[in-house]
Write a protein that holds these residues in place. Structure first.
Motif, short mmCIF file in Angstrom:
data_model
loop_
_atom_site.label_atom_id
_atom_site.label_comp_id
_atom_site.label_asym_id
_atom_site.label_seq_id
_atom_site.Cartn_x
_atom_site.Cartn_y
_atom_site.Cartn_z
N ASN A 3 0.39 -1.36 -0.03
CA ASN A 3 0.02 -0.07 0.10
C ASN A 3 0.94 1.61 0.02
OD1 ASN A 3 0.89 0.02 2.81
ND2 ASN A 3 -0.50 -1.10 3.95
N LEU A 4 0.22 2.15 -0.31
CA LEU A 4 0.94 4.10 -0.05
C LEU A 4 1.44 4.32 1.10
CD1 LEU A 4 1.58 5.86 -2.09
CD2 LEU A 4 -0.65 7.08 -0.81
N GLN A 5 0.69 3.80 2.45
CA GLN A 5 2.34 3.78 3.50
C GLN A 5 3.12 3.34 3.91
OE1 GLN A 5 -0.65 3.21 6.96
NE2 GLN A 5 0.66 3.91 8.19
N GLN A 6 3.70 1.52 3.20
CA GLN A 6 3.75 0.76 2.90
C GLN A 6 5.52 1.52 1.94
OE1 GLN A 6 3.95 -2.83 2.19
NE2 GLN A 6 3.19 -3.80 4.24
N ALA A 7 4.75 1.93 1.27
CA ALA A 7 5.50 3.02 -0.09
C ALA A 7 7.42 3.72 0.60
CB ALA A 7 4.63 3.29 -1.56
N ILE A 8 5.52 4.79 1.20
CA ILE A 8 6.04 6.10 2.12
C ILE A 8 7.59 5.67 2.28
CG2 ILE A 8 5.97 8.11 2.90
CD1 ILE A 8 2.87 8.30 1.59
N ILE A 9 6.60 4.84 3.74
CA ILE A 9 8.12 4.59 4.57
C ILE A 9 9.33 3.71 3.38
CG2 ILE A 9 8.17 2.83 6.92
CD1 ILE A 9 5.61 2.84 7.61
N ARG A 10 9.34 2.55 2.40
CA ARG A 10 10.25 2.21 2.27
C ARG A 10 10.75 3.44 1.45
NH1 ARG A 10 9.41 -3.36 0.25
NH2 ARG A 10 11.45 -4.07 0.33
N GLY A 12 10.86 6.38 1.08
CA GLY A 12 10.40 8.10 1.04
C GLY A 12 9.50 8.24 0.61
N PHE A 13 8.71 10.32 1.95
CA PHE A 13 7.91 10.68 1.00
C PHE A 13 8.41 11.60 0.04
CE2 PHE A 13 6.34 14.87 1.02
CZ PHE A 13 4.39 14.35 0.33
N SER A 14 9.68 12.27 -0.19
CA SER A 14 10.23 13.21 -1.18
C SER A 14 10.22 12.39 -2.55
CB SER A 14 11.11 13.73 -1.12
OG SER A 14 12.48 13.03 -0.90
N GLN A 15 10.85 11.34 -2.60
CA GLN A 15 11.18 9.72 -4.05
C GLN A 15 9.10 9.95 -4.26
OE1 GLN A 15 12.41 9.49 -0.85
NE2 GLN A 15 13.97 8.10 -1.27
N VAL A 16 8.71 9.65 -3.64
CA VAL A 16 6.93 8.99 -3.84
C VAL A 16 6.46 10.55 -4.22
CG1 VAL A 16 4.92 7.66 -2.98
CG2 VAL A 16 6.68 7.54 -2.07
N GLN A 17 6.57 11.76 -4.07
CA GLN A 17 6.16 12.49 -4.05
C GLN A 17 6.70 12.72 -5.19
OE1 GLN A 17 7.32 15.93 -2.12
NE2 GLN A 17 4.99 17.58 -2.97
N GLY A 18 7.84 12.74 -5.23
CA GLY A 18 8.10 12.98 -7.78
C GLY A 18 7.93 11.88 -8.42
N MET A 19 7.91 10.75 -7.76
CA MET A 19 7.34 9.73 -8.73
C MET A 19 5.46 10.57 -8.76
SD MET A 19 9.35 6.58 -7.67
CE MET A 19 9.82 5.57 -9.38
N VAL A 20 5.49 10.59 -8.32
CA VAL A 20 3.69 10.54 -8.28
C VAL A 20 3.78 11.49 -9.56
CG1 VAL A 20 1.22 11.87 -7.45
CG2 VAL A 20 2.69 9.45 -6.81
N MET A 21 4.35 12.98 -8.90
CA MET A 21 4.73 15.02 -9.75
C MET A 21 4.77 13.75 -11.72
SD MET A 21 5.57 17.18 -7.84
CE MET A 21 5.17 17.52 -5.41
N MET A 22 6.28 13.38 -11.34
CA MET A 22 6.51 12.91 -12.48
C MET A 22 5.75 12.38 -13.44
SD MET A 22 10.35 10.74 -13.83
CE MET A 22 9.22 9.93 -13.41
N PHE A 23 5.16 10.74 -13.18
CA PHE A 23 4.36 10.44 -13.90
C PHE A 23 2.84 9.89 -14.16
CE2 PHE A 23 7.57 7.01 -12.35
CZ PHE A 23 7.99 6.39 -13.64
N SER A 24 2.29 11.33 -13.16
CA SER A 24 1.06 11.95 -13.73
C SER A 24 0.84 13.03 -14.69
CB SER A 24 0.48 12.74 -11.97
OG SER A 24 -0.33 14.16 -12.60
N LEU A 25 2.51 13.87 -14.88
CA LEU A 25 2.41 14.41 -16.25
C LEU A 25 2.99 13.77 -17.24
CD1 LEU A 25 5.40 17.04 -14.92
CD2 LEU A 25 3.45 17.86 -15.73
N ARG A 26 3.58 12.59 -17.39
CA ARG A 26 3.71 11.82 -18.45
C ARG A 26 2.09 11.18 -19.00
NH1 ARG A 26 4.65 6.44 -19.13
NH2 ARG A 26 6.75 5.92 -20.35
N SER A 27 1.08 10.60 -17.87
CA SER A 27 0.28 9.79 -18.33
C SER A 27 -0.86 11.08 -18.80
CB SER A 27 -0.69 9.36 -17.33
OG SER A 27 -0.96 10.28 -16.25
#
Length: 196
Positions: A3-10, A12-27
């Motif tokens: 789940n998202l909580q495990q991803a953020i813990i594993r 890191g918040f800034s990495q997840v934030q960056g990837m979500v933003m990048m893939f949102s733009l990409r899609s």
């Protein structure tokens, strides 16, 4: 992760934030097929940059989380400009913007757009490293070490990913480690592309 909580813990918040933003733009951009090649190339390059920067964090003297985010978003303005070009294409019923016009836009406003994106998205590591400059857009020679290293790393990756044999050397970085990281990331990227 489950789940998202495990991803953020594993990860890191800034990495997840960056990837979500990048893939949102990409899609959003990929909804218009016109710029698919460019978006795929920028995404692959961004992911490779993120992986290597994460590994080079001790050499760059920054945290692995910040290094990952800086690498991932090093040229996020490319995706934003391609996104605007895609919106223009949709609103003008298929009339696209030339690649040379996109390249010129990136050359002229890329750095300013990069700063605006950092401010609006609240990514503080951009401000920390990109605003420690003594140069300007015309003469980036006075830029701090981190952006200079990222620019050089990007040049190396572009050449390596295109099948060339770049000189893998950046002042202030352990170049033996750098060669291993570039080789590992480029080979993995090419394998991932071949599997698609």
């Amino acid at each position: 992760t489950l789940n998202l909580q495990q991803a953020i813990i594993r990860i890191g918040f800034s990495q997840v934030q960056g990837m979500v933003m990048m893939f949102s733009l990409r899609s959003r951009i990929l909804q218009v097929r016109e710029y698919q090649h460019e978006v795929t190339w920028v995404t692959d390059l961004s992911l490779a940059m993120a992986k290597i920067c994460h590994l080079l964090a001790p050499e760059l003297k920054i945290s692995p989380e910040e290094a990952f985010t800086l690498g991932l978003m090093h040229h996020v303005e490319y995706l934003v400009i391609l996104g605007e070009a895609a919106k223009y294409t949709v609103s003008h019923r298929g009339t696209s913007i030339s690649r040379s016009a996109i390249a010129e836009t990136i050359r002229r406003v890329g750095m300013q757009l990069h700063s605006l994106i950092a401010q609006s998205w609240g990514i503080t590591c951009f401000e920390t490293y990109y605003h420690e400059t003594t140069g300007d857009a015309e003469d980036p020679g006075g830029r701090s070490d981190v952006p200079r290293c990222l620019d050089l790393l990007q040049q190396i990756l572009i050449e390596a990913m295109a099948g060339g044999k770049p000189e893998i050397e950046i002042e202030g970085i352990d170049n033996v480690k750098l060669k291993d990281y570039v080789k590992t990331v480029v080979v993995r990227s090419q394998t991932d592309i071949a599997l698609l």
